[in-house]
Design a protein around this motif. Structure first.
Motif, short mmCIF file in Angstrom:
data_model
loop_
_atom_site.label_atom_id
_atom_site.label_comp_id
_atom_site.label_asym_id
_atom_site.label_seq_id
_atom_site.Cartn_x
_atom_site.Cartn_y
_atom_site.Cartn_z
N PRO A 124 0.81 -1.23 0.00
CA PRO A 124 0.00 0.00 0.00
C PRO A 124 0.84 1.27 0.00
O PRO A 124 0.41 2.30 -0.52
CB PRO A 124 -0.83 -0.12 1.29
N GLN A 125 2.04 1.21 0.57
CA GLN A 125 2.90 2.40 0.58
C GLN A 125 3.32 2.80 -0.84
O GLN A 125 3.60 3.98 -1.08
CB GLN A 125 4.13 2.17 1.45
N THR A 126 3.37 1.85 -1.74
CA THR A 126 3.79 2.16 -3.10
C THR A 126 2.78 3.05 -3.80
O THR A 126 3.15 4.07 -4.40
CB THR A 126 3.99 0.86 -3.91
N SER A 127 1.52 2.70 -3.73
CA SER A 127 0.49 3.53 -4.37
C SER A 127 0.36 4.88 -3.69
O SER A 127 0.10 5.90 -4.35
CB SER A 127 -0.86 2.81 -4.38
N ASP A 175 7.21 -2.02 -6.09
CA ASP A 175 7.46 -2.30 -4.68
C ASP A 175 8.95 -2.53 -4.44
O ASP A 175 9.54 -1.94 -3.52
CB ASP A 175 6.70 -3.56 -4.24
N LEU A 176 9.54 -3.38 -5.25
CA LEU A 176 10.95 -3.73 -5.06
C LEU A 176 11.89 -2.62 -5.49
O LEU A 176 12.77 -2.20 -4.72
CB LEU A 176 11.26 -5.01 -5.84
N ALA A 177 11.70 -2.11 -6.71
CA ALA A 177 12.65 -1.15 -7.28
C ALA A 177 12.54 0.23 -6.64
O ALA A 177 13.56 0.90 -6.41
CB ALA A 177 12.45 -1.04 -8.79
N ILE A 178 11.31 0.67 -6.36
CA ILE A 178 11.12 2.04 -5.87
C ILE A 178 10.94 2.09 -4.36
O ILE A 178 11.72 2.70 -3.64
CB ILE A 178 9.91 2.70 -6.59
N THR A 179 9.87 1.43 -3.87
CA THR A 179 9.55 1.54 -2.45
C THR A 179 10.66 0.98 -1.57
O THR A 179 11.01 1.57 -0.55
CB THR A 179 8.22 0.81 -2.15
N TYR A 180 11.22 -0.17 -1.98
CA TYR A 180 12.24 -0.80 -1.13
C TYR A 180 13.65 -0.27 -1.41
O TYR A 180 14.31 0.24 -0.51
CB TYR A 180 12.22 -2.32 -1.28
N PHE A 181 14.10 -0.36 -2.66
CA PHE A 181 15.50 -0.02 -2.94
C PHE A 181 15.75 1.47 -3.13
O PHE A 181 16.65 2.02 -2.51
CB PHE A 181 15.98 -0.80 -4.18
N THR A 182 14.97 2.14 -3.98
CA THR A 182 15.27 3.54 -4.29
C THR A 182 14.84 4.48 -3.18
O THR A 182 15.62 5.29 -2.68
CB THR A 182 14.60 3.95 -5.62
N ALA A 183 13.58 4.39 -2.75
CA ALA A 183 13.08 5.27 -1.69
C ALA A 183 13.46 4.76 -0.31
O ALA A 183 13.55 5.54 0.65
CB ALA A 183 11.56 5.42 -1.80
N GLY A 184 13.68 3.46 -0.19
CA GLY A 184 14.10 2.89 1.09
C GLY A 184 13.04 2.92 2.18
O GLY A 184 13.37 2.86 3.37
N LEU A 185 11.76 3.00 1.79
CA LEU A 185 10.70 3.18 2.78
C LEU A 185 10.48 1.98 3.68
O LEU A 185 9.94 2.10 4.77
CB LEU A 185 9.39 3.53 2.07
N GLU A 246 21.99 -6.91 -6.68
CA GLU A 246 21.17 -6.88 -5.46
C GLU A 246 19.68 -6.81 -5.81
O GLU A 246 18.86 -7.52 -5.22
CB GLU A 246 21.55 -5.68 -4.59
N ASP A 247 19.34 -5.98 -6.77
CA ASP A 247 17.96 -5.85 -7.20
C ASP A 247 17.46 -7.14 -7.85
O ASP A 247 16.35 -7.61 -7.58
CB ASP A 247 17.82 -4.70 -8.20
#
Length: 359
Positions: A124-127, A175-185, A246-247
């Motif tokens: 949900p954090q991604t959207s 989720d993986l590329a942006i929320t987790y790796f790039t934004a680090g949320l 890593e990604d």
């Protein structure tokens, strides 16, 4: 239900088959009345166009450059998306419309729509981060769609359409590329394995809801090699812009967990076909062996420099490559139609019986 509604349904399906023609041989005694799609920008055919807050839009040039005279429709590529290609493969119709298309007609609902929203994910954090339509809200749209179907063809034929249609789910990349790796949320809350478990759980819950609504044929795309996307190469691949291990390792781990869960669901949800669709290996093979597939560029997008341009950064001022079909990627994230065609042709032919049964 009256005869008129029944006739409308089957005449519509027959005409679609006659005009479009099925490209793939369906199993004996198997029909696919509609394709219904939930997910992200890979299968968004225009739902983001009228979202007021998001920057994740592509209803402008050069997107759609090779589709219907070059008028951008909100598809994140130069022409057709996997959803469009699949409805043609199934012999249903030529293009898969967006559910939020203001020009959508009642007859369009009978053969399928896309609820997908570019930038979304299972998390949900991604959207929320991208100001787009969440997977939960896409489910709400689906429920609304089902009620509309009932008003057109009645309860029985609506059940027939839902039971026999293919439901396609495409998410997890953002989720993986942006929320987790790039934004680090999510990095402080989850390590990669536990985040993969979280995403798989979210996906599984959606499938169970689809099942409760009557869905019996569900195909789920796994994560692609996100570390080989041009933008990820640029951001984290060093000066040589190599694929980011890593990604990619995170995507492979997620896919392993997802495949196991989908296999479990297919066995435990009565009379269902829940199919894991491997996207990672076919796409990675193209990236490793581009000339085999007719591509000369797989590390850059066709739009602009090809390194970072996507959505608003890929615009009318961006030049595009002269040979679109020679590039695997249209922008720095999304494949060209040429790339999608190879992937869709392969995954459909390898998974058709797993998706539809009857084989």
């Amino acid at each position: 239900m009256g005869l008129t509604a029944t006739t409308l349904l089957f005449v519509s399906i027959f005409i679609s088959w006659w005009i479009v023609g099925g490209s793939v041989a369906l199993p004996p005694n198997v029909t696919v009345p509609a394709l219904l799609v939930l997910g992200d920008s890979i299968v968004d055919t225009g739902n983001n166009n009228n979202l007021k807050l998001t920057l994740v839009k592509c209803n402008f040039s050069p997107y759609g450059q090779d589709l219907n005279g070059g008028v951008a429709t909100g598809r994140f590529t130069n022409s057709k998306t996997p959803g469009d290609l699949l409805v043609t493969e199934f012999g249903i119709k030529e293009l898969l419309p967006a559910y939020l298309d203001p020009n959508l007609q009642s007859k369009d609902l009978l053969t399928g729509v896309s609820f997908a929203s570019g930038g979304t994910g299972y998390d949900p954090q991604t959207s929320t981060l991208m100001d787009v339509i969440s997977m939960e809200d896409q489910l709400k749209m689906l429920k609304e769609y089902i009620e509309k179907l009932k008003s057109i063809v009645g309860e029985d034929k609506t059940s027939y359409i839902i039971n026999n249609s293919v439901f396609l789910m495409v998410a997890s990349s953002n989720d993986l590329a942006i929320t987790y790796f790039t934004a680090g949320l999510r990095r402080f809350q989850y390590d990669v394995p536990s985040y993969a478990d979280f995403l798989v759980s979210k996906c599984s819950n959606i499938i169970k809801e689809l099942y409760d609504l009557g869905a019996r044929r569900v195909a789920v795309f796994g994560a692609p090699p996100i570390g080989c996307l041009p933008v990820q190469r640029t951001l984290a691949g060093g000066l040589s812009r190599k694929c980011v291990d890593e990604d990619n390792d995170a995507a492979k781990l997620y896919n392993t967990k997802l495949s196991s869960e989908l296999d479990f669901l297919s066995k435990t949800l009565s009379q269902s076909n829940v199919a894991y669709i491997d996207i990672y290996n076919p796409l990675f093979d193209i990236i490793q062996n581009p000339q085999t597939y007719g591509f000369h560029t797989v590390d850059k997008g066709c739009c602009g420099t090809g390194d970072v341009e996507t959505v608003f950064l890929c615009n009318k001022y961006s030049k595009t490559c002269p040979e679109h079909a020679k590039f695997l990627f249209w922008d720095s994230i999304h494949p060209t139609e040429a790339g999608y065609k190879i992937l869709v042709d392969r995954v459909v032919r390898e998974n058709i019986h797993k998706i539809l049964g009857g084989g």
